[in-house]
Design a protein around this motif. Structure first.
Motif: not given
Length: 364
Positions: A250-257, A322-330
């Motif tokens: 979200a743009d309100w989230c400093v870490a996201c920006r 926020w943020p939450v990050i996932y890395v997903v395979d094929e």
């Protein structure tokens, strides 16, 4: 007239039998503590009561006192070793469980396992399984953090203790995950109707099972179907066959920006390779978000989360920060969660390279 009443020896003996000396000792020491409030001065004295009256009510209360003021560390472990040996069959353990809920200590795990092995009370058995599942899941999360940052091992040794970090570095995370799932399935099969402060054990177990099986490393991500910021429908499974980075932002989230430039560079560098970045946006104003996307050159698609942090996607995925990050395979399998910076870039590069090698081998 003067009346003198004599108490027989039998009556006196019976009266003595009704006095629980362990409880008297605990209550006496508690009163002394209330007048002083120096926790470290009293912790050894409560341990002494537990050792003097093993298995008795006052001993259990004394050990719970220790856990109330020492949620982790050597004092906590001292109490846990005595709970494991002397009180694992008690009916009064749920209040103890609540004291150690976030402690990843090895003694916590040994305590839960001992309770599951010997306790005769269904409500304790059910909650011990739920607590063990949470404990194993938390341990796995910490283990992945340590393994992803070997250069910071000394800090983890200092914070958690070398014995625990050694265990976390070498422990089989897959087996821990399966053990947690086993505990939750047993709750649903045998203890689901037991009521707890947040509903029933089945309610809690079902929610945690979804988290482990679909929102944690080793699980398969749930489907996302919805509109992007521009109102166009798409779904997560459209990207099967590629490595996918999922970014709750979200743009309100400093870490996201702060991640905008990283994400732009990543998308540019991965162009033409089997990789895609997709977002889930939780801003309130859709039109304003469109402007952010344009001005910040965010070229990847994002689902619109209903204009709220409590929108349908973030709610189902259990996102609370926020943020939450996932890395997903094929195949939709989660390989990484909430890593960032160089570690995130390296993880994506390795997965993409492995997929390219596999695709090349198949084409040959």
């Amino acid at each position: 007239m003067l009346v003198i009443t004599f108490t027989s020896g039998v009556e006196a003996l019976h009266a003595d039998e009704e006095v629980d000396e362990s409880v008297v000792a605990y209550e006496t020491l508690t009163k002394k503590f209330e007048a002083n409030r120096q926790q470290r001065k009293f912790v050894s004295k409560f341990i002494e009561i537990a050792d003097k009256f093993p298995g008795q009510a006052g001993a259990l209360s004394s050990l719970e006192w220790v856990l109330r003021y020492f949620r982790a560390g050597k004092e906590c472990d001292l109490a846990l070793t005595r709970l494991t040996k002397q009180h694992a069959s008690s009916a009064d353990l749920p209040s103890v469980f609540s004291r150690i809920g976030h402690n990843p200590s090895l003694e916590v795990g040994r305590f839960y396992e001992a309770v599951i092995k010997v306790n005769p009370h269904p409500h304790v058995q059910g909650e011990a399984r739920y607590r063990l599942a949470l404990y194993l899941t938390r341990q796995n999360q910490i283990a992945r953090e340590i393994r992803a940052q070997p250069e910071k091992r000394d800090r983890y040794d200092l914070f958690y203790g070398k014995e625990l970090t050694d265990h976390l570095v070498t422990n089989d995370l897959t087996q821990s995950r399966l053990r947690a799932i086993q505990m939750l399935n047993e709750i649903n099969n045998r203890y689901g109707e037991i009521k707890v402060f947040k509903g029933t054990l089945s309610d809690l177990a079902t929610k945690e099972l979804f988290h482990i099986e679909h929102l944690s490393v080793g699980g398969t991500v749930p489907e996302i179907i919805g509109e992007d910021i521009d109102g166009e429908q798409f779904k997560l499974s459209d990207f099967r066959g590629k490595i996918v980075m999922i970014d709750f932002w979200a743009d309100w989230c400093v870490a996201c920006r702060a991640m905008y430039s990283f994400n732009r560079q990543l998308v540019q560098d991965m162009q033409g390779r089997p990789f895609v970045l997709v977002g889930i946006n939780s801003d309130r104003n859709r039109q304003q978000t469109k402007k952010v996307v344009a001005t910040q050159r965010l070229t990847w698609r994002s689902w619109w989360n209903g204009g709220s942090t409590r929108g349908p996607i973030s709610t189902r995925w259990g996102v609370e920060t926020w943020p939450v990050i996932y890395v997903v395979d094929e195949n939709g399998l989660i390989h990484h969660k909430n890593i960032k910076g160089a570690s995130l870039r390296q993880a994506i590069e390795e997965l993409v390279s492995d997929l390219e090698a596999s695709q090349s081998a198949k084409s040959d």
